[in-house]
Design an enzyme around this catalytic site. Structure first.
Site, PDB file in Angstrom:
ATOM      1  N   HIS A 104       0.834  -1.006   0.005  1.00 21.44           N
ATOM      2  CA  HIS A 104       0.205  -0.070  -0.150  1.00 21.44           C
ATOM      3  C   HIS A 104       0.971   1.298  -0.126  1.00 21.44           C
ATOM      4  O   HIS A 104       1.912   1.208   0.771  1.00 21.44           O
ATOM      5  CB  HIS A 104      -0.993   0.123   1.196  1.00 21.44           C
ATOM      6  CG  HIS A 104      -1.927   1.011   1.047  1.00 21.44           C
ATOM      7  ND1 HIS A 104      -1.910   2.212   1.204  1.00 21.44           N
ATOM      8  CD2 HIS A 104      -3.380   0.745   1.112  1.00 21.44           C
ATOM      9  CE1 HIS A 104      -3.090   2.816   1.150  1.00 21.44           C
ATOM     10  NE2 HIS A 104      -3.883   1.934   1.002  1.00 21.44           N
ATOM     11  N   ARG A 127      -5.437  10.529  -1.361  1.00 26.55           N
ATOM     12  CA  ARG A 127      -4.599  10.852  -2.635  1.00 26.55           C
ATOM     13  C   ARG A 127      -5.812  11.169  -3.773  1.00 26.55           C
ATOM     14  O   ARG A 127      -5.709  12.045  -4.694  1.00 26.55           O
ATOM     15  CB  ARG A 127      -3.900   9.703  -3.412  1.00 26.55           C
ATOM     16  CG  ARG A 127      -2.728   9.710  -2.438  1.00 26.55           C
ATOM     17  CD  ARG A 127      -1.789   8.389  -3.120  1.00 26.55           C
ATOM     18  NE  ARG A 127      -2.420   7.187  -2.901  1.00 26.55           N
ATOM     19  CZ  ARG A 127      -2.721   6.287  -3.924  1.00 26.55           C
ATOM     20  NH1 ARG A 127      -2.658   6.828  -5.106  1.00 26.55           N
ATOM     21  NH2 ARG A 127      -3.133   5.235  -3.603  1.00 26.55           N
TER      22      ARG A 127
END
Lengths: 581, 167, 245
Positions: free
Chosen positions: A244, A265
């Site tokens: 991740h 993000r």
């Protein structure tokens, strides 16, 4: 070594179905087995607390399932296979997308989960990376707790035998070589146990904790895969370990590695290296931080390894330009998580690093969870093939519950056909001798430093980006580690002895790590989660390596065979010209 | 001191002993069984900060409620006894009730008054929590009110109870 | 196994960790290096790794989701992984949870907690004629319905037993099913998909049920997930006496 010296005569328990692991896959399996045939005697073996260990519980995001009439299972399949870079076992992926909506139905109507709703009262589905449709079912940002909490409660209704704090050791066979059950160890009392079972289901979860920066719960030490490995089962895609991109860095605190969610993000967070550059421009100038998990993770890792990271070995994620109020409103959980470690996402950059997250590889299974061994089923992260080279967010908990449920149905059927068998005495003794060995030695290292060495080695040499030389080095180092594990000595009594338990975990981790390094050295291409700096291109034809143990012991030889991926539902050409391809 | 007065005094001493003994039991079991914070500097520091931390006061209100409840009950038992003396003999009744006017007894009465006020007000607070759902912070605030009423009421009462003997 | 007890705990950034052990009445003291940030779990791991591998405690996810690392930190019931050791603190005391039998050191037998939990029938009981299983349609329930608004903030219980330990009634063995179980009961009683309301109300209305609650708010103050079991208990009482949801 004789019984009586170190361990007591093992208690023998008979059961119809023994389920190893009590996460999403394990408990779904119990639910289905006992729903199909309530008269079955089902036993759950769990190294930690039943229903409260493992990673299904830690799911934040949600569960991918096709519920909307405008969506389709074909689309979900395409997303899954495309995300998996065509390495998937397509029949397993097909099963996943077909069954996911049905399992959601069951979770809602039978198990009692109460997922978030749309304004019209139907189940709400949110957007998740890498998918052409908003299909992620969730309950706030703590979906795993709802699923596991309710599944745990079902156990009060169904009443399987729960062996809590019992570590499964090895699969054992009878004189004819048929599967007879497993050996286990009661962590509380330190006493051994032999479980005779008609059917054994292995659902313990992956092994990503073997990396220095890792996200999963502590139980996830590859126990199931290692157990199957020792029993000689074939594995696939072992090199495929997903990182991740944004794991928290919290110094030496155990919090290190905990995931900061993908949504940051998506909402516009920027990533900087220590020099203050938005380095994603070098790796994916078009999508920048919104690029896929594998690309962003790789970019961060390369920055850190090139010495452009922070002193603590991380990069910086910054979302504070949205305004602290907005960040607090949108990501309360994440802000709280950073504040806990004396940083603050709402007002400034936070140190992150790629974090080991999910193991796509595992035991070869068919759509019903069956393996090469009659009577042995595998479900969840222990099995390989469903996700191919990369798993989509939201497909993990779907896999656990879908295949856990199918394994439960299969187990109920198989339990009728198979009889109880008596395991070979020599096999039981060999398994117990191996497990109790660290207690019998008086001189030798404690396991803690060796674990640290393994984590560092895997991080550096079998990490986000690999190359031939480092993989060769890793192979040798892992053999050396496997050797040293044979000399571990732990002090204290067998009761509740965590140094001893860590030694057993470590042995399993190294077993899996050797297979991973071996497969990673074989794959001379870059595909999905597996990135090779010396082979940056992707081969046209996806192939996979099937490995199995060829020799006994922790340093035994590995036998392998290369197979072509079968395009039973989708071929790469089918995606040409499609959006998102 | 007459025999009757002595017997009453012994009875009252028993009540006092019961209160002290029960307080010890409550505090000890609080320490052993009850998963609340230990009394320490950090607890005092937390209680000094406004906000959720002060909800911890309600645990202490619970202890005080129990102790004051037992004290009031024990005293009432005694009191029923001494009042019913009236039926037996008016003289003995008067004799015993002179004790209530003594200085140490007056101090004890101030304590009783506090117990009575706190137990009543806190009991009403619990009813309010149940009826209108005050929640964590609301019920903590209500507790401040309870303490205020108890303290002010006790002080006011003390003026009347202690006034005649002190001034 | 007391470790270098009298060293100055402030020098060199050390934290003095006192742990109550399972041998009756004994405590061990350890000095561990301060790291930043540092949680109680970090301190316990440091003790186990550097001083005494036999120190027993439980943990799994270390991000406040599994609910297995609950201990008492300076008396307060909390998750070890979610409790920071502030920079100005140089000593902490760690005890096992209150009201549950100790298995070893900081590990308690959560059996009584789960028995209480099980006593309220903590699972969904669909109606006789309800369609159940893989081919049944999930119920349509508006997000702003009274039902959803009652249930929503009461989900996310991780079964950590911090509320049970922090409850002055449950932990003191006064025959009380405790806040977590009653919170779960409220969730199911409010759920229109469930059909065992009458039965469940009988359990929560019995002697060891809601009437034992004294509104100490130990549960709500201790809950690491920010749930309000006291409110759930109040709702159940309201439901019983006034018939409201």
């Amino acid at each position: 070594m004789a019984t009586g010296e170190v361990w007591r005569e093992p208690e023998v328990l008979d059961t119809d179905v023994a389920v190893v692991g009590s996460g999403g896959a394990g408990l779904m399996c119990v639910l289905h087995a006992l729903t199909a045939r309530p008269e079955l005697d089902v036993t759950v073996v769990s190294k930690g607390a039943v229903g409260r260990s493992g990673c299904t519980r830690m799911v934040q995001g949600g569960y991918n399932a096709v519920l909307d009439p405008d969506d389709s299972v074909d689309l979900h399949l395409r997303d899954t296979v495309q995300g998996g870079k065509f390495l998937n076992d397509q029949s397993l992926a097909r099963t996943l997308v077909d069954d996911a909506p049905r399992v959601i139905n069951e979770l809602e109507t039978r198990v009692g989960c109460f997922f978030d709703r749309r304004p019209d009262g139907r189940i709400h589905q949110k957007a998740f990376a890498g998918q052409a449709f908003d299909r992620t079912v969730h309950r706030g940002d703590l979906t795993g707790i709802e699923i596991m909490g309710r599944l745990r409660d079902q156990m009060f209704r169904l009443g399987p035998r729960e062996l809590e704090d019992v570590r499964a050791l090895d699969l054992v066979h009878d004189a004819e070589g048929e599967l007879a059950g497993l050996t286990a160890l009661n962590v509380r009392t330190g006493d051994p146990l032999v479980l005779r079972a008609r059917v054994v289901v292995v659902a313990t979860g992956g092994s990503a904790t073997m990396y220095r920066v890792a996200a999963p719960a502590r139980e996830k030490t590859g126990d199931g895969v290692a157990m199957c490995w020792r029993a000689g089962l074939p594995m696939r895609d072992m090199e495929m370990l997903q990182f991740h991109p944004t794991g928290l860095l919290a110094g030496k605190s155990r919090m290190t590695g905990a995931v900061l969610e993908e949504g940051l993000r998506g909402a516009g967070a920027h990533l900087y290296n220590a020099a203050g550059e938005r380095y994603m421009a070098r790796y994916d100038a078009e999508r920048m931080e919104r690029s896929t998990r594998d690309v962003v993770a790789r970019a961060g890792y390369l920055e850190i390894m090139a010495g452009r990271g922070t002193d603590e070995g991380g990069v910086l994620i910054d979302i504070s330009h949205l305004g602290s109020g907005e960040v607090e409103r949108c990501f309360p959980g994440m802000v709280a998580r950073t504040r806990q470690i004396e940083q603050d996402l709402a007002i400034g950059p936070v140190q992150v690093s790629p974090t080991a997250h999910f193991h796509m590889g595992g035991v070869l299974i068919d759509a019903d969870g069956r393996t090469d061994v009659d009577g042995l089923l595998v479900a969840g992260e222990d099995a390989g093939g469903t996700h191919g080279a990369n798993r989509l967010g939201g497909n993990g908990v779907a896999e656990s519950t879908v295949f856990g449920a199918r394994a439960g149905d299969t187990a109920a059927r198989l339990a009728r056909q198979r009889r109880l068998r008596t395991p070979e005495r020599t096999e039981v003794n060999a398994s117990l001798a191996r497990a109790y060995a660290p207690l019998t030695r008086s001189l030798g290292p404690w396991p803690f430093d060796l674990t640290r060495r393994l984590k560092e080695l895997m991080w550096r040499s079998v990490g986000v980006v690999r190359d031939g030389a480092s993989l060769e080095h890793a192979g040798k180092e892992l053999d050396a580690l496997a050797d040293e594990i044979e000399h571990i000595a732990v002090p204290g009594p067998p009761q509740v002895n965590f140094a001893w338990q860590e030694a057993l975990d470590l042995a399993n981790q190294v077993t899996v790590a050797r297979a991973m390094a071996h497969a990673a050295a074989w794959r001379t291409e870059t595909r999905g989660a597996h990135a090779r700096s010396d082979f940056p291109d992707t081969d046209a034809r996806p192939r996979y390596l099937v490995q199995r143990a060829a020799g006994d012991g922790p340093t035994g030889a590995i036998e392998s065979e290369v197979r072509d991926v079968e395009f039973s539902h989708l071929r790469p050409a089918d995606l040409d010209g499609r959006p998102g391809s | 001191m007459s025999v009757a007065q002595f017997v009453f005094f012994c009875g009252f001493a028993l009540v006092a002993v019961a209160i002290v003994a029960f307080s010890v039991v409550v505090v000890r079991s609080a320490r052993r069984d009850d998963g609340g914070p230990f009394v320490s500097r950090s607890l005092v520091a937390r209680l000094a900060r406004p906000g959720r931390d002060r909800a911890e006061l309600q645990r202490w209100a619970f202890y005080l409620h129990r102790v004051s409840g037992l004290g009031l009950f024990a005293f009432l038992c005694l009191h029923v006894g001494d009042v019913s003396l009236y039926v037996i003999s008016r003289e003995i009744y008067d004799e015993v009730h002179q004790v209530y006017g003594s200085v140490p007894m007056r101090f004890a009465e101030v304590g009783l008054l506090f117990g009575l006020l706190f137990h009543t007000a806190n009991g009403l607070r619990l009813v309010a929590v149940d009826l209108v759902d005050l929640g964590l912070t609301g019920s903590t605030r209500a507790l401040y009110g309870v303490l205020g009423v108890s303290v002010v009421g006790t002080l006011a009462g003390a003026v009347f109870i202690l006034g005649p003997v002190i001034v | 196994m007391a470790d270098t007890a009298d060293a100055d705990t402030n020098a060199g950034g050390l934290v003095r960790v006192t742990v109550t052990r399972s041998v009756e009445g004994t405590r061990s003291e350890f000095l561990v290096a301060r790291i930043r940030p540092m949680t109680v779990l970090d301190a316990l791991l440091a003790v186990q790794r550097e001083h005494d591998p036999a120190l027993a405690f439980r943990f799994s996810c270390r991000v406040g989701m599994c609910g297995t690392c609950t201990v008492r930190v300076d008396g307060r019931s909390a998750l070890a992984c979610q409790t920071e050791i502030p920079a100005d603190t140089d000593r902490i005391r760690v005890d096992p949870l209150a009201g549950l039998p100790v298995v070893r050191d900081l590990i308690v037998d959560t059996g009584p907690f789960w028995q209480a939990w099980a006593s309220v029938r903590p699972y969904l009981v669909p109606g006789e004629d309800a369609d159940v299983g893989m081919d049944a349609e999930p119920a349509v329930i508006a997000p702003d319905s009274a039902e959803r608004r009652a249930i929503d903030p009461a989900l996310d219980c991780i079964g950590c037993a911090a509320c049970f330990s922090s409850c002055g009634i449950a932990s003191a063995h006064r025959d009380f099913v405790g806040p977590a179980a009653l919170n779960r009961a409220m969730v199911l009683v409010a759920d229109s998909r469930d059909s065992a309301t009458a039965e469940r109300l009988e359990v929560v209305g019995a002697e060891s049920g809601v009437d034992r609650c004294h509104y100490i708010y130990g549960c709500t103050a201790a809950c690491p997930k920010g749930l309000d079991p006291a409110r759930a208990i109040r709702r159940l009482r309201g439901r019983r006496f006034r018939g409201d949801r």
